[in-house]
Design a protein around this motif. Structure first.
Motif, PDB file in Angstrom:
ATOM      1  N   PHE A 269       0.818  -1.210   0.000  1.00 55.58           N
ATOM      2  CA  PHE A 269       0.000   0.000   0.000  1.00 55.58           C
ATOM      3  C   PHE A 269       0.852   1.261   0.000  1.00 55.58           C
ATOM      4  O   PHE A 269       0.473   2.276  -0.603  1.00 55.58           O
ATOM      5  N   TRP A 270       2.008   1.237   0.657  1.00 54.46           N
ATOM      6  CA  TRP A 270       2.928   2.370   0.558  1.00 54.46           C
ATOM      7  C   TRP A 270       3.458   2.505  -0.867  1.00 54.46           C
ATOM      8  O   TRP A 270       3.633   3.624  -1.379  1.00 54.46           O
ATOM      9  N   SER A 271       3.705   1.380  -1.506  1.00 53.84           N
ATOM     10  CA  SER A 271       4.173   1.422  -2.889  1.00 53.84           C
ATOM     11  C   SER A 271       3.136   2.067  -3.797  1.00 53.84           C
ATOM     12  O   SER A 271       3.466   2.854  -4.677  1.00 53.84           O
ATOM     13  N   ASN A 272       1.855   1.735  -3.569  1.00 52.39           N
ATOM     14  CA  ASN A 272       0.786   2.376  -4.342  1.00 52.39           C
ATOM     15  C   ASN A 272       0.828   3.890  -4.208  1.00 52.39           C
ATOM     16  O   ASN A 272       0.652   4.633  -5.164  1.00 52.39           O
ATOM     17  N   LEU A 273       1.031   4.324  -2.965  1.00 50.02           N
ATOM     18  CA  LEU A 273       1.072   5.763  -2.724  1.00 50.02           C
ATOM     19  C   LEU A 273       2.254   6.385  -3.454  1.00 50.02           C
ATOM     20  O   LEU A 273       2.173   7.512  -3.962  1.00 50.02           O
ATOM     21  N   GLY A 274       3.363   5.650  -3.515  1.00 50.34           N
ATOM     22  CA  GLY A 274       4.509   6.130  -4.281  1.00 50.34           C
ATOM     23  C   GLY A 274       4.189   6.294  -5.746  1.00 50.34           C
ATOM     24  O   GLY A 274       4.570   7.281  -6.386  1.00 50.34           O
ATOM     25  N   VAL A 275       3.477   5.327  -6.308  1.00 50.31           N
ATOM     26  CA  VAL A 275       3.062   5.427  -7.711  1.00 50.31           C
ATOM     27  C   VAL A 275       2.173   6.647  -7.915  1.00 50.31           C
ATOM     28  O   VAL A 275       2.318   7.396  -8.886  1.00 50.31           O
ATOM     29  N   PHE A 276       1.253   6.860  -6.979  1.00 52.60           N
ATOM     30  CA  PHE A 276       0.373   8.031  -7.061  1.00 52.60           C
ATOM     31  C   PHE A 276       1.195   9.317  -7.127  1.00 52.60           C
ATOM     32  O   PHE A 276       0.957  10.187  -7.981  1.00 52.60           O
ATOM     33  N   TYR A 277       2.165   9.477  -6.219  1.00 54.80           N
ATOM     34  CA  TYR A 277       2.966  10.709  -6.203  1.00 54.80           C
ATOM     35  C   TYR A 277       3.844  10.811  -7.449  1.00 54.80           C
ATOM     36  O   TYR A 277       4.038  11.908  -7.975  1.00 54.80           O
ATOM     37  N   ARG A 278       4.360   9.705  -7.903  1.00 52.92           N
ATOM     38  CA  ARG A 278       5.174   9.726  -9.126  1.00 52.92           C
ATOM     39  C   ARG A 278       4.363  10.259 -10.309  1.00 52.92           C
ATOM     40  O   ARG A 278       4.827  11.108 -11.073  1.00 52.92           O
ATOM     41  N   LEU A 279       3.117   9.812 -10.438  1.00 48.03           N
ATOM     42  CA  LEU A 279       2.277  10.247 -11.551  1.00 48.03           C
ATOM     43  C   LEU A 279       1.741  11.658 -11.351  1.00 48.03           C
ATOM     44  O   LEU A 279       1.194  12.249 -12.281  1.00 48.03           O
ATOM     45  N   ASN A 280       1.875  12.190 -10.138  1.00 49.90           N
ATOM     46  CA  ASN A 280       1.475  13.570  -9.877  1.00 49.90           C
ATOM     47  C   ASN A 280       2.683  14.501  -9.789  1.00 49.90           C
ATOM     48  O   ASN A 280       2.602  15.583  -9.208  1.00 49.90           O
ATOM     49  N   ASN A 281       3.793  14.053 -10.369  1.00 50.88           N
ATOM     50  CA  ASN A 281       4.993  14.891 -10.531  1.00 50.88           C
ATOM     51  C   ASN A 281       5.594  15.370  -9.215  1.00 50.88           C
ATOM     52  O   ASN A 281       6.071  16.498  -9.110  1.00 50.88           O
ATOM     53  N   LEU A 282       5.544  14.502  -8.213  1.00 52.46           N
ATOM     54  CA  LEU A 282       6.220  14.774  -6.949  1.00 52.46           C
ATOM     55  C   LEU A 282       7.200  13.617  -6.706  1.00 52.46           C
ATOM     56  O   LEU A 282       6.951  12.714  -5.895  1.00 52.46           O
ATOM     57  N   PRO A 283       8.321  13.624  -7.428  1.00 51.64           N
ATOM     58  CA  PRO A 283       9.214  12.457  -7.410  1.00 51.64           C
ATOM     59  C   PRO A 283       9.802  12.138  -6.046  1.00 51.64           C
ATOM     60  O   PRO A 283       9.990  10.967  -5.719  1.00 51.64           O
ATOM     61  N   TRP A 284      10.114  13.173  -5.236  1.00 53.75           N
ATOM     62  CA  TRP A 284      10.752  12.866  -3.959  1.00 53.75           C
ATOM     63  C   TRP A 284       9.746  12.378  -2.933  1.00 53.75           C
ATOM     64  O   TRP A 284      10.101  11.652  -2.000  1.00 53.75           O
ATOM     65  N   HIS A 285       8.488  12.757  -3.092  1.00 51.52           N
ATOM     66  CA  HIS A 285       7.437  12.141  -2.277  1.00 51.52           C
ATOM     67  C   HIS A 285       7.286  10.670  -2.664  1.00 51.52           C
ATOM     68  O   HIS A 285       7.121   9.804  -1.794  1.00 51.52           O
ATOM     69  N   ALA A 286       7.335  10.398  -3.979  1.00 54.31           N
ATOM     70  CA  ALA A 286       7.274   9.004  -4.423  1.00 54.31           C
ATOM     71  C   ALA A 286       8.444   8.213  -3.861  1.00 54.31           C
ATOM     72  O   ALA A 286       8.281   7.090  -3.367  1.00 54.31           O
ATOM     73  N   GLU A 287       9.635   8.799  -3.914  1.00 60.00           N
ATOM     74  CA  GLU A 287      10.832   8.140  -3.394  1.00 60.00           C
ATOM     75  C   GLU A 287      10.655   7.784  -1.916  1.00 60.00           C
ATOM     76  O   GLU A 287      10.971   6.668  -1.483  1.00 60.00           O
ATOM     77  N   LYS A 288      10.148   8.745  -1.135  1.00 57.62           N
ATOM     78  CA  LYS A 288       9.944   8.506   0.299  1.00 57.62           C
ATOM     79  C   LYS A 288       8.985   7.332   0.510  1.00 57.62           C
ATOM     80  O   LYS A 288       9.236   6.444   1.345  1.00 57.62           O
ATOM     81  N   ALA A 289       7.887   7.321  -0.229  1.00 59.83           N
ATOM     82  CA  ALA A 289       6.910   6.239  -0.086  1.00 59.83           C
ATOM     83  C   ALA A 289       7.527   4.899  -0.448  1.00 59.83           C
ATOM     84  O   ALA A 289       7.276   3.881   0.218  1.00 59.83           O
ATOM     85  N   TYR A 290       8.338   4.873  -1.507  1.00 59.74           N
ATOM     86  CA  TYR A 290       8.976   3.619  -1.915  1.00 59.74           C
ATOM     87  C   TYR A 290       9.927   3.102  -0.835  1.00 59.74           C
ATOM     88  O   TYR A 290      10.001   1.898  -0.577  1.00 59.74           O
TER      89      TYR A 290
END
Length: 399
Positions: A269-290
């Motif tokens: 579920f954290w990985s999903n959230l990372g995908v969400f942030y990645r597709l919303n152009n917030l790469p470092w938020h995605a990185e944190k979630a991953y």
């Protein structure tokens, strides 16, 4: 479970290899009812060193000033308006009066446990009763699945568990690990299989498994018992994936966060959230979630692949190569990847290559007869009937 999205036109060539695919062409379809969102790869198996400290390898990873609550608040996308994003409460496993009336009509309370189980199943699927239809693409709550008489494995399992417990049965959810099917990336979103069914403890010394999709589930697939809370979290994650596929970002966020709140230690579920942030152009938020996802499951190799893609896009070549290398090593450890390669070789008429891909995994005594069938077919094409019969005899133990 749950996790998978991909923008193939942006996937780096270096890591655009094989994608485990469980989405039907032309739209969002979940093969087994639980969507596992990933960007491109899903890898299983364990390799020595998988729990290495990636943040120690790249010290700057720990310097980003992004907290878990930052990820779960939505403030980075909507500012103060994020306070208005109330988490959903869809009452996933709530009985309705209609469900109780249905149970009273079709399942007498004085039946023995095995008869109760069969009666509940027959009442759910028989055209003369509820006549529930299986649709892999539809994720509903228990009440909605019952009212509409349709749904995927989640909806069916919710309905069955509630009715079974109402009749005094000890029913619980199981997650079935269906092997990935590697195909070239060709869709905007890529989804990976997970499947839910039901196990019922009886008072006569053995358990019974109830499954609406027996055709796609084999007895040798690994299973694990999951809690009601985790079963509900899969519903919210599935709905989040549906909203994301439609471009409804606020609802996608609400449902993904709900899944994380229910299961805060779930890597998926954290990985999903990372995908969400990645597709919303917030790469470092995605990185944190991953990296939170990796903390809870260091062997979540789909997250490593997502990180490789993220860093490639950000121009962080060294990090991209590091995670790409890890992902490729784990891929090579997956017997189903070699099965996919053997199928490719067979379809190309290269039967010697088919055998090369299969010999190593056959030695691992994989309990899946398809490996042995394909190997036998390759031997037959090469005119080696005795070898084919020997392989088929070995595979017969796993049918």
């Amino acid at each position: 479970m749950t996790q998978a999205l991909s923008t193939p036109e942006r996937i780096p060539q270096r890591i655009k290899a094989a994608v485990p695919n469980s989405a039907e062409r032309g739209g969002l379809r979940t093969v087994a009812g639980i969507v596992l969102l990933i960007l491109i790869g899903f890898f299983v198996g364990v390799l020595s060193g998988c729990s290495r400290n990636h943040q120690a390898y790249f010290p700057d990873l720990a310097q980003r000033d992004i907290s878990r609550e930052d990820l779960l608040s939505g403030r980075s996308l909507w500012g103060e308006a994020a306070e208005e994003l109330v988490l959903p409460e869809d009452h996933v496993m709530r009985m309705s009066p209609q469900m109780r009336a249905f149970l009273d009509r079709y399942v007498p309370g004085n039946y023995a446990d095995p008869m109760k189980i069969r009666a509940i199943l027959e009442a759910i699927i028989s055209p003369g009763a509820l006549g529930m239809e299986y649709d892999r693409s539809l994720t509903f709550t228990a009440r909605e699945s019952f009212r509409r008489a349709e749904g995927n494995c989640l909806g069916f399992s919710y309905v069955f568990v509630l009715l079974a417990r109402e009749r005094g049965l000890k029913a619980y959810f199981q997650e079935v690990e269906i092997p990935p099917d590697w195909t070239p990336a060709a869709e905007r979103l890529v989804f990976v299989n997970r499947h839910i069914n039901v196990r019922v403890d009886t008072r006569i010394g053995h358990d019974m498994v109830v499954d609406i999709d027996r055709a796609n589930v084999k007895p040798f697939y690994p299973v694990r018992r999951i809690s009601d809370k985790e079963a509900e979290a899969h519903y919210y994650s599935n709905k989040g994936a549906e909203y994301l596929d439609r471009g409804n970002m606020k609802n996608a966020f609400r449902y993904f966060v709900k899944a994380v709140r229910l299961m805060p230690k779930s890597s998926a579920f954290w990985s999903n959230l990372g995908v969400f942030y990645r597709l919303n152009n917030l790469p470092w938020h995605a990185e944190k979630a991953y990296f939170i996802a990796l903390k809870y499951k260091p062997s979540n190799y789909s997250v490593m692949t997502n990180l490789a893609i993220l860093y490639e896009i950000q121009g962080e070549v060294e990090k991209a190569e590091y995670f790409t290398g890890l992902a490729k090593r784990y891929q090579q450890k997956n017997p189903y990847y070699h099965y996919y390669r053997a199928q490719e070789a067979y379809n190309d008429g290269d039967y010697q290559a088919t055998l090369r891909h299969l010999r190593g995994v056959i030695r691992q005594k994989i309990e899946d007869y398809r490996f042995y069938d394909l190997m036998a077919e390759a031997y037959i094409k090469l005119g080696k009937q005795d070898e084919a019969e020997e392989v088929l005899a070995k595979g017969a133990d796993y049918r």
